[in-house]
Motif scaffolding. Structure first.
Motif, PDB file in Angstrom:
ATOM      1  N   THR A 206      29.009   3.047 -20.493  1.00  0.00           N
ATOM      2  CA  THR A 206      27.904   2.935 -19.526  1.00  0.00           C
ATOM      3  C   THR A 206      27.587   4.289 -18.902  1.00  0.00           C
ATOM      4  N   GLN A 207      28.636   5.009 -18.484  1.00  0.00           N
ATOM      5  CA  GLN A 207      28.411   6.313 -17.853  1.00  0.00           C
ATOM      6  C   GLN A 207      27.793   7.309 -18.842  1.00  0.00           C
ATOM      7  N   LEU A 208      28.291   7.306 -20.092  1.00  0.00           N
ATOM      8  CA  LEU A 208      27.731   8.225 -21.084  1.00  0.00           C
ATOM      9  C   LEU A 208      26.279   7.872 -21.398  1.00  0.00           C
ATOM     10  N   SER A 209      25.931   6.593 -21.351  1.00  0.00           N
ATOM     11  CA  SER A 209      24.526   6.198 -21.541  1.00  0.00           C
ATOM     12  C   SER A 209      23.669   6.755 -20.397  1.00  0.00           C
ATOM     13  N   MET A 210      24.181   6.670 -19.132  1.00  0.00           N
ATOM     14  CA  MET A 210      23.466   7.242 -18.000  1.00  0.00           C
ATOM     15  C   MET A 210      23.291   8.753 -18.174  1.00  0.00           C
ATOM     16  N   LEU A 211      24.350   9.436 -18.700  1.00  0.00           N
ATOM     17  CA  LEU A 211      24.286  10.888 -18.902  1.00  0.00           C
ATOM     18  C   LEU A 211      23.163  11.257 -19.863  1.00  0.00           C
ATOM     19  N   TRP A 212      23.164  10.646 -21.050  1.00  0.00           N
ATOM     20  CA  TRP A 212      22.144  10.992 -22.049  1.00  0.00           C
ATOM     21  C   TRP A 212      20.744  10.609 -21.557  1.00  0.00           C
ATOM     22  N   GLN A 213      20.629   9.479 -20.902  1.00  0.00           N
ATOM     23  CA  GLN A 213      19.305   9.033 -20.472  1.00  0.00           C
ATOM     24  C   GLN A 213      18.729   9.975 -19.412  1.00  0.00           C
ATOM     25  N   ASN A 214      19.574  10.446 -18.481  1.00  0.00           N
ATOM     26  CA  ASN A 214      19.088  11.378 -17.459  1.00  0.00           C
ATOM     27  C   ASN A 214      18.705  12.723 -18.070  1.00  0.00           C
ATOM     28  N   LEU A 215      19.530  13.238 -18.992  1.00  0.00           N
ATOM     29  CA  LEU A 215      19.234  14.538 -19.593  1.00  0.00           C
ATOM     30  C   LEU A 215      17.949  14.481 -20.415  1.00  0.00           C
ATOM     31  N   LEU A 216      17.785  13.430 -21.248  1.00  0.00           N
ATOM     32  CA  LEU A 216      16.575  13.320 -22.069  1.00  0.00           C
ATOM     33  C   LEU A 216      15.352  13.046 -21.194  1.00  0.00           C
ATOM     34  N   SER A 217      15.545  12.233 -20.147  1.00  0.00           N
ATOM     35  CA  SER A 217      14.417  11.936 -19.258  1.00  0.00           C
ATOM     36  C   SER A 217      13.929  13.197 -18.563  1.00  0.00           C
ATOM     37  N   ASN A 218      14.861  14.050 -18.082  1.00  0.00           N
ATOM     38  CA  ASN A 218      14.465  15.310 -17.443  1.00  0.00           C
ATOM     39  C   ASN A 218      13.753  16.228 -18.430  1.00  0.00           C
ATOM     40  N   ALA A 219      14.278  16.272 -19.687  1.00  0.00           N
ATOM     41  CA  ALA A 219      13.647  17.141 -20.683  1.00  0.00           C
ATOM     42  C   ALA A 219      12.208  16.707 -20.970  1.00  0.00           C
ATOM     43  N   VAL A 220      11.949  15.386 -20.960  1.00  0.00           N
ATOM     44  CA  VAL A 220      10.597  14.884 -21.189  1.00  0.00           C
ATOM     45  C   VAL A 220       9.735  15.070 -19.947  1.00  0.00           C
ATOM     46  N   LYS A 221      10.329  14.798 -18.752  1.00  0.00           N
ATOM     47  CA  LYS A 221       9.565  14.829 -17.502  1.00  0.00           C
ATOM     48  C   LYS A 221       9.075  16.242 -17.192  1.00  0.00           C
ATOM     49  N   PHE A 222       9.987  17.218 -17.297  1.00  0.00           N
ATOM     50  CA  PHE A 222       9.637  18.578 -16.903  1.00  0.00           C
ATOM     51  C   PHE A 222       9.130  19.381 -18.106  1.00  0.00           C
ATOM     52  N   ARG A 223       8.199  18.810 -18.818  1.00  0.00           N
ATOM     53  CA  ARG A 223       7.602  19.478 -19.978  1.00  0.00           C
ATOM     54  C   ARG A 223       6.506  20.437 -19.515  1.00  0.00           C
ATOM     55  N   SER A 224       6.211  21.372 -20.370  1.00  0.00           N
ATOM     56  CA  SER A 224       5.151  22.344 -20.073  1.00  0.00           C
ATOM     57  C   SER A 224       3.798  21.769 -20.483  1.00  0.00           C
ATOM     58  N   PRO A 225       2.755  21.938 -19.633  1.00  0.00           N
ATOM     59  CA  PRO A 225       1.419  21.442 -20.013  1.00  0.00           C
ATOM     60  C   PRO A 225       0.780  22.250 -21.143  1.00  0.00           C
ATOM     61  N   GLU A 226       1.371  23.381 -21.476  1.00  0.00           N
ATOM     62  CA  GLU A 226       0.778  24.262 -22.480  1.00  0.00           C
ATOM     63  C   GLU A 226       1.217  23.942 -23.892  1.00  0.00           C
ATOM     64  N   ARG A 227       2.277  23.135 -24.065  1.00  0.00           N
ATOM     65  CA  ARG A 227       2.787  22.867 -25.401  1.00  0.00           C
ATOM     66  C   ARG A 227       3.467  21.505 -25.421  1.00  0.00           C
ATOM     67  N   PRO A 228       3.486  20.860 -26.556  1.00  0.00           N
ATOM     68  CA  PRO A 228       4.166  19.554 -26.657  1.00  0.00           C
ATOM     69  C   PRO A 228       5.685  19.738 -26.529  1.00  0.00           C
TER      70      PRO A 228
END
Length: 524
Positions: free
Chosen positions: A404-426
């Protein structure tokens, strides 16, 4: 701390074991040298007297007897020739002369060292010369016809001369016999002295050996035995036992050093006991704090959620029913209330999830990260599809941890990577995994807006936000939760400062085949 060994003050109080051993060896050597010299002198004296008796006294007496026998043979031959005139009687005379010469040649050096025996021999030789000159040679040289007449004429003179010679020989032999007897007595006394001397030497050697043994026992063995017994008592936990310091100075110093170590250990033990008591108090405080946290979590999940849901429901009901019927400011106020209630509910849920790390979910086992990663990507599929993100990854291994904790870890890291994307590139997200000893080193790299160097440590602190909620929604708990999860599993997490553009978060987790790490306790 005073390191001077305890002990009585005295002339030899500062002597070490080496000093005592040197003094003991030196004294022993002196004693053995003295008794050895006395024993050597006794042996030399016995040998000297034996040599005197065997090489001079006894041979001198024997040669004197042989000289007498040779003279008796000569006298018998001369008397027989003078009575019968037969030349056959001259043969014993000739043989006696040869024996006489040999005996005298041996007697002269044997009697030279003694004045009395030398004078006796000189008197015997004088009388032998007189007898030869007056009796033996004239009769032996006379023809057979005249030998009887000459022998009769000189019979009285010959008898007197030979009797004088015989008396001189008896006197010489008596002196030689007395000297041999005296030498025999001296030899017996020397042998007795020698035997007693060797008995004394043996007794002295036994006494020295006994003294050495007793000295070693009292000075070294017993102090070491007492010190060893006391040290064993200390090693068994009886730290109040004093270590005795007896014997030479170095043994007392050793006992003092060991006792100092015991006192330091006792001080450390007392300090450790005090520290343990403080730790027990802190553990009790921590347990009480955890209980309060449990109570808070219960209140947050039940008591706070219910009124919050009512506020959120009624504000949303107000918005739906009276939206557009009031002025714009009233609609704005209602929107603020709805948004605040929703954010409060999200924040409470995030805080509950953060508090449960290491407390509620704590089932460590082998975890296949491929499956965990796939579920996390599936949970974020809508956001990934909307952002057009592309996620690639290396083959992910098995690790030891809580699913469960490792699922929370991966989900937070991937979510941040998607959330804080640059508007200039995919968004492009790359996950790598490299084995380093007993751990796996993972990296989640993106090409988003990145994090300024001065904020790369602060982003892991609870509620730290770098952007407004209008620009990027969230509560600021995600990376703090990731740090707590990674550290709970015995790993480390940080941001790679050399990665650009975007952000690269690096963390480690224990491999499934690594030795089991000690269980970590998470503080509130």
């Amino acid at each position: 701390m005073n390191s001077k060994p305890p002990g009585p003050k005295g002339l030899f109080s500062d002597w070490t074991t080496r000093h005592w051993l040197r003094a003991g060896v030196a004294a022993t050597l002196v004693v053995l040298a003295v008794v050895g010299s006395l024993g050597g002198w006794a042996m030399w004296r016995t040998s000297q007297i034996t040599t005197e008796l065997v090489d001079r006294r006894s041979p001198a007496l024997i040669d004197s007897i042989r000289l007498q026998e040779s003279l008796v043979n000569q006298e018998t031959g001369i008397r027989g020739y003078g009575l019968s005139g037969h030349a056959d009687f001259l043969q014993p005379y000739a043989e006696g002369q040869a024996d006489e010469k040999a005996a005298l040649d041996r007697l002269r050096p044997l009697t030279r060292a003694d004045a009395r025996t030398s004078a006796d021999l000189a008197e015997v030789e004088r009388l032998i010369g007189v007898w030869h000159e007056r009796i033996a040679r004239p009769i032996a040289a006379a023809p057979a016809s005249q030998a009887a007449r000459l022998s009769a004429e000189r019979a009285t003179e010959g008898k007197d001369t030979f009797d004088s010679l015989r008396k001189a020989m008896v006197r010489q032999q008596s002196h030689l016999e007395s000297e041999r007897t005296a030498a025999g007595r001296d030899l017996r006394r020397a042998q007795t002295l020698r035997n007693w001397m060797f008995a004394v030497i043996a007794a002295v050697i036994l006494l020295v050996a006994s003294l050495v043994f007793e000295g070693l026992r009292r000075g070294i063995t017993n102090p070491l035995t007492r010190l060893g017994s006391a040290a064993r008592d200390v090693s068994e936990g009886r730290f109040g036992r004093n270590l005795p310091g007896t014997g030479p100075a170095d043994l007392r110093r050793l006992a003092s050093d060991v006792d100092s170590m015991r006192r330091r250990l006792l001080e450390e033990l007392e300090f450790s006991e005090e520290s343990r008591r403080l730790l027990d108090e802190q553990a009790a405080d921590l347990k009480r704090s955890n209980a309060e946290l449990e109570q808070f979590a219960y209140v947050a999940s039940h008591d706070l959620q219910e009124p919050l849901r009512k506020v959120s429901s009624f504000t949303q009901l107000l918005q739906r029913r009276y939206g557009g019927q009031l002025d714009d400011r009233a609609d704005q106020y209602i929107a603020f209330a709805v948004d605040g209630a929703n954010r409060m509910q999200v924040l409470i849920n995030d805080l509950l999830a953060f508090s449960r790390v290491g407390r509620v979910h704590n089932d460590h086992q082998r975890v296949a990260l491929e499956e965990v990663f796939a579920r996390s990507v599936d949970n974020l599929s809508v956001a990934i599809e909307e952002s057009g993100a592309e996620i690639t990854h290396d083959p992910l291994p098995e690790v030891v941890g809580d699913t469960t904790q490792l699922s929370m870890l991966w989900q937070n890291l991937l979510s941040n990577a998607v959330k804080f994307r640059s508007p200039e590139r995919p968004p492009r997200i790359r996950v790598s995994a490299v084995r380093e000893g007993d751990n796996w080193r993972f990296a989640v790299a993106d090409n988003g807006i990145g994090i300024a160097p001065e904020f790369q440590e602060k982003v892991f602190i609870l509620f730290q936000r770098l952007h407004t909620k209008d620009a990027y929604p969230g509560t600021g708990i995600g990376l703090a939760m990731c740090k707590k999860v990674v550290e709970f599993h015995g790993g480390t997490i940080g941001i790679d400062p050399g990665h650009a553009p975007g952000t690269r978060i690096v963390f480690t987790l224990p491999a499934a085949d690594a030795p089991a790490a000690p269980e970590r306790k998470t503080q509130p």
